[in-house]
Write a protein that holds these residues in place. Structure first.
Motif, PDB file in Angstrom:
ATOM      1  N   VAL A  99       7.141 -39.923 -48.134  1.00 12.64           N
ATOM      2  CA  VAL A  99       8.440 -39.337 -47.884  1.00 12.64           C
ATOM      3  C   VAL A  99       8.416 -38.545 -46.585  1.00 12.64           C
ATOM      4  O   VAL A  99       9.342 -38.593 -45.803  1.00 12.64           O
ATOM      5  CB  VAL A  99       8.850 -38.419 -49.066  1.00 12.64           C
ATOM      6  CG1 VAL A  99      10.172 -37.766 -48.804  1.00 12.64           C
ATOM      7  CG2 VAL A  99       8.884 -39.212 -50.352  1.00 12.64           C
ATOM      8  N   SER A 100       7.334 -37.847 -46.364  1.00 14.76           N
ATOM      9  CA  SER A 100       7.231 -36.956 -45.210  1.00 14.76           C
ATOM     10  C   SER A 100       5.768 -36.839 -44.813  1.00 14.76           C
ATOM     11  O   SER A 100       4.870 -36.995 -45.641  1.00 14.76           O
ATOM     12  CB  SER A 100       7.794 -35.589 -45.601  1.00 14.76           C
ATOM     13  OG  SER A 100       7.290 -34.574 -44.802  1.00 14.76           O
ATOM     14  N   ARG A 101       5.550 -36.530 -43.548  1.00 18.84           N
ATOM     15  CA  ARG A 101       4.173 -36.321 -43.100  1.00 18.84           C
ATOM     16  C   ARG A 101       3.567 -35.092 -43.766  1.00 18.84           C
ATOM     17  O   ARG A 101       2.366 -34.996 -43.933  1.00 18.84           O
ATOM     18  CB  ARG A 101       4.130 -36.154 -41.581  1.00 18.84           C
ATOM     19  CG  ARG A 101       4.493 -37.423 -40.848  1.00 18.84           C
ATOM     20  CD  ARG A 101       4.362 -37.264 -39.367  1.00 18.84           C
ATOM     21  NE  ARG A 101       5.343 -36.312 -38.868  1.00 18.84           N
ATOM     22  CZ  ARG A 101       5.423 -35.914 -37.611  1.00 18.84           C
ATOM     23  NH1 ARG A 101       4.598 -36.373 -36.721  1.00 18.84           N
ATOM     24  NH2 ARG A 101       6.341 -35.064 -37.234  1.00 18.84           N
ATOM     25  N   ALA A 102       4.402 -34.163 -44.175  1.00 18.58           N
ATOM     26  CA  ALA A 102       3.914 -32.934 -44.812  1.00 18.58           C
ATOM     27  C   ALA A 102       3.378 -33.191 -46.218  1.00 18.58           C
ATOM     28  O   ALA A 102       2.631 -32.369 -46.744  1.00 18.58           O
ATOM     29  CB  ALA A 102       5.023 -31.893 -44.860  1.00 18.58           C
ATOM     30  N   LYS A 136      -2.753 -29.935 -40.570  1.00 13.95           N
ATOM     31  CA  LYS A 136      -1.393 -29.795 -40.054  1.00 13.95           C
ATOM     32  C   LYS A 136      -1.354 -30.107 -38.565  1.00 13.95           C
ATOM     33  O   LYS A 136      -0.471 -30.824 -38.084  1.00 13.95           O
ATOM     34  CB  LYS A 136      -0.878 -28.381 -40.294  1.00 13.95           C
ATOM     35  CG  LYS A 136       0.494 -28.114 -39.724  1.00 13.95           C
ATOM     36  CD  LYS A 136       0.806 -26.630 -39.805  1.00 13.95           C
ATOM     37  CE  LYS A 136       1.723 -26.159 -38.744  1.00 13.95           C
ATOM     38  NZ  LYS A 136       1.261 -25.973 -37.435  1.00 13.95           N
ATOM     39  N   ALA A 137      -2.328 -29.563 -37.818  1.00 19.87           N
ATOM     40  CA  ALA A 137      -2.387 -29.815 -36.377  1.00 19.87           C
ATOM     41  C   ALA A 137      -2.572 -31.305 -36.101  1.00 19.87           C
ATOM     42  O   ALA A 137      -1.974 -31.856 -35.174  1.00 19.87           O
ATOM     43  CB  ALA A 137      -3.522 -29.015 -35.748  1.00 19.87           C
ATOM     44  N   GLU A 138      -3.371 -31.962 -36.931  1.00 21.71           N
ATOM     45  CA  GLU A 138      -3.610 -33.400 -36.771  1.00 21.71           C
ATOM     46  C   GLU A 138      -2.336 -34.206 -37.064  1.00 21.71           C
ATOM     47  O   GLU A 138      -1.962 -35.090 -36.294  1.00 21.71           O
ATOM     48  CB  GLU A 138      -4.726 -33.829 -37.720  1.00 21.71           C
ATOM     49  CG  GLU A 138      -4.999 -35.302 -37.767  1.00 21.71           C
ATOM     50  CD  GLU A 138      -5.972 -35.664 -38.882  1.00 21.71           C
ATOM     51  OE1 GLU A 138      -5.734 -36.684 -39.550  1.00 21.71           O
ATOM     52  OE2 GLU A 138      -6.946 -34.916 -39.091  1.00 21.71           O
ATOM     53  N   MET A 174       6.628 -27.763 -57.263  1.00 25.87           N
ATOM     54  CA  MET A 174       8.096 -27.739 -57.219  1.00 25.87           C
ATOM     55  C   MET A 174       8.623 -28.181 -55.855  1.00 25.87           C
ATOM     56  O   MET A 174       9.618 -28.910 -55.776  1.00 25.87           O
ATOM     57  CB  MET A 174       8.616 -26.338 -57.568  1.00 25.87           C
ATOM     58  CG  MET A 174       8.336 -25.925 -59.010  1.00 25.87           C
ATOM     59  SD  MET A 174       8.908 -27.126 -60.235  1.00 25.87           S
ATOM     60  CE  MET A 174      10.648 -27.010 -60.041  1.00 25.87           C
ATOM     61  N   ALA A 175       7.968 -27.757 -54.782  1.00 25.80           N
ATOM     62  CA  ALA A 175       8.393 -28.171 -53.442  1.00 25.80           C
ATOM     63  C   ALA A 175       8.254 -29.682 -53.283  1.00 25.80           C
ATOM     64  O   ALA A 175       9.124 -30.340 -52.705  1.00 25.80           O
ATOM     65  CB  ALA A 175       7.572 -27.436 -52.383  1.00 25.80           C
ATOM     66  N   ARG A 176       7.184 -30.223 -53.802  1.00 26.13           N
ATOM     67  CA  ARG A 176       6.954 -31.679 -53.700  1.00 26.13           C
ATOM     68  C   ARG A 176       7.991 -32.439 -54.512  1.00 26.13           C
ATOM     69  O   ARG A 176       8.518 -33.456 -54.068  1.00 26.13           O
ATOM     70  CB  ARG A 176       5.553 -32.021 -54.193  1.00 26.13           C
ATOM     71  CG  ARG A 176       5.171 -33.465 -53.948  1.00 26.13           C
ATOM     72  CD  ARG A 176       3.778 -33.546 -53.476  1.00 26.13           C
ATOM     73  NE  ARG A 176       3.130 -34.768 -53.203  1.00 26.13           N
ATOM     74  CZ  ARG A 176       3.581 -35.994 -53.125  1.00 26.13           C
ATOM     75  NH1 ARG A 176       4.828 -36.253 -53.341  1.00 26.13           N
ATOM     76  NH2 ARG A 176       2.818 -37.006 -52.823  1.00 26.13           N
ATOM     77  N   LYS A 177       8.301 -31.932 -55.711  1.00 29.60           N
ATOM     78  CA  LYS A 177       9.322 -32.575 -56.544  1.00 29.60           C
ATOM     79  C   LYS A 177      10.688 -32.529 -55.875  1.00 29.60           C
ATOM     80  O   LYS A 177      11.422 -33.512 -55.873  1.00 29.60           O
ATOM     81  CB  LYS A 177       9.407 -31.885 -57.911  1.00 29.60           C
ATOM     82  CG  LYS A 177       8.342 -32.292 -58.878  1.00 29.60           C
ATOM     83  CD  LYS A 177       8.562 -31.597 -60.212  1.00 29.60           C
ATOM     84  CE  LYS A 177       7.470 -31.943 -61.193  1.00 29.60           C
ATOM     85  NZ  LYS A 177       7.659 -31.225 -62.470  1.00 29.60           N
TER      86      LYS A 177
END
Length: 143
Positions: free
Chosen positions: A5-8, A53-55, A123-126
């Motif tokens: 969904v996201s790189r994060a 994160k930097a990568e 919760m953030a991932r959901k």
């Protein structure tokens, strides 16, 4: 096969893994509260997540380079390895007569903080996945 969904999400997944490992370490510390000469262990993974994160987000472009204009200048020290989390002994607590330095108040507080962070990550991932799924569903309805 999972959709990214996201790189994060890679960072969140890694953080969830480390939070689970930390929860096990804290539980082990509590279980060994009566073991003579036991020293509580902990894990530090913030540097590892910052490197990831930097990568992922290519933060190297914002890094200030150090110029060595003369051969007699002291060279830049090598950065420590951030590819793995670091396990360490938590210090600073007075050991009891049996040499054990587990403080149950500290351990239960750290366990509570870790649980809150773990739940916040879940919760953030959901929520992030839910937004993605709602966009897909809305797109399907318009076709």
């Amino acid at each position: 096969m999972s959709i990214q969904v996201s790189r994060a999400h890679d960072i969140v997944d890694k953080a969830l893994d480390y939070r689970a490992i930390r929860q096990d370490m804290i539980a082990s510390n509590i279980a060994n509260a009566d073991t003579p000469f036991y020293k509580p262990r902990d894990i530090s993974f913030q540097d590892t997540l910052m490197a990831k994160k930097a990568e992922i987000f290519n933060d190297e472009k914002n890094k200030l380079a150090l110029a060595q204009t003369n051969g007699s200048h002291i060279p830049l020290h090598e950065e420590r390895d951030t590819s793995r989390a670091t396990t360490f002994y938590r210090d600073g607590h007075m050991a009891r007569n049996d040499g054990n330095s587990v403080d149950l108040d500290v351990e239960t507080t750290e366990m509570s903080k870790n649980s809150v962070m773990f739940n916040a990550l879940v919760m953030a991932r959901k929520k992030s996945s839910g937004i993605f799924n709602s966009v897909i569903e809305a797109s399907a309805k318009t076709s």
